[in-house]
Design an enzyme around this catalytic site. Structure first.
Site, short mmCIF file in Angstrom:
data_model
loop_
_atom_site.label_atom_id
_atom_site.label_comp_id
_atom_site.label_asym_id
_atom_site.label_seq_id
_atom_site.Cartn_x
_atom_site.Cartn_y
_atom_site.Cartn_z
N VAL A 17 0.83 -1.21 0.00
CA VAL A 17 0.00 0.00 0.00
C VAL A 17 0.87 1.26 0.00
CG1 VAL A 17 -1.78 1.29 1.24
CG2 VAL A 17 -1.92 -1.20 1.10
N CYS A 18 1.93 1.25 0.79
CA CYS A 18 2.83 2.41 0.83
C CYS A 18 3.48 2.62 -0.53
CB CYS A 18 3.89 2.23 1.90
SG CYS A 18 3.23 2.05 3.58
N ALA A 19 3.97 1.55 -1.12
CA ALA A 19 4.60 1.65 -2.44
C ALA A 19 3.60 2.15 -3.47
CB ALA A 19 5.17 0.28 -2.84
#
Length: 168
Positions: free
Chosen positions: A61-63
Site C-alpha cells: 500500500v505504501c509503495a
C-alpha cells in the site's frame, strides 16, 4: 496526551499527538533526503506541498501511494510531493530509482523522531509501534494546511482525489 485511534487490519492501534489542523501553518521539520542532505519546509518555500506519509516502502500500500503521487505530480507539475517514512534514505533512493519515480522527493525521519509526534503520526502500540501512520497533508505555497487526512485503516490507500482537489 492527545491520541488518535486508527486500525491495522481491523485491530485498534493509537498514534501520539495531533494531525496539523486545516488552516494552521505546517509544523517545522528537518528530514533526510536519499543523498543524506537535510531539508526543511523552507527548502520548498513558495511551492504547494503534498506530504505523503506512511509506515514503510516495503509494504504494497505504501509503495502504491508513492507510485500514484509520482504519476499525479508528473501530470500536474503544480506541487512538490514529499514521500515521508522511517525507511533509511538508502532504501528510499533505491526504491525510487528502481521504480523510475522522479516526480517525488523521498524523505526519511530516521534522524528526526520528533516529526511523528509533531504531526500526530507516531504509532504508539501494536506491531507497527514506532513507525508513522498513513496520512496525507496538502499545503498552499505559504505553508498553510489546506487538507489533512489520517487514513483510518493503515492497509487502505489515502483519498487521492480529495488530496489532489485541495491543490486546485
Amino acid at each position: 496526551m492527545i491520541m488518535a485511534t486508527i486500525t491495522l487490519k481491523g485491530n485498534s492501534i493509537h498514534t501520539a499527538g495531533e494531525l496539523p489542523a486545516v488552516g494552521s501553518q505546517l509544523p517545522a521539520f528537518t528530514l533526510v533526503k536519499s543523498d543524506l542532505s537535510e531539508v526543511s519546509p523552507a527548502d520548498f518555500a513558495g511551492k504547494k506541498l503534498v506530504l505523503n506519509i506512511f509506515p514503510s516502502l516495503d509494504t504494497a500500500v505504501c509503495a502504491a501511494s508513492v507510485r500514484r503521487f509520482n504519476k499525479e505530480a508528473g501530470e500536474r507539475g503544480d506541487a512538490v510531493v514529499l514521500c515521508i517514512s522511517a525507511d533509511l534514505p538508502f532504501a528510499q533512493g533505491r526504491f525510487c530509482t528502481t521504480e523510475g519515480l522522479d516526480n517525488v522527493v523521498p524523505l526519511s525521519v530516521y534522524r528526526s523522531p520528533e516529526f511523528g509526534l509533531d504531526y500526530g503520526l507516531t504509532i504508539t502500540d501494536g506491531p507497527l509501534k514506532g513507525l508513522l501512520s498513513r496520512a496525507v497533508i496538502v499545503t498552499d505555497a505559504s505553508g498553510k494546511v489546506l487538507y489533512a487526512e489520517q487514513v483510518p485503516e493503515i492497509v487502505q490507500e489515502p483519498d487521492y482525489d480529495k488530496a489532489l482537489a485541495a491543490l486546485a
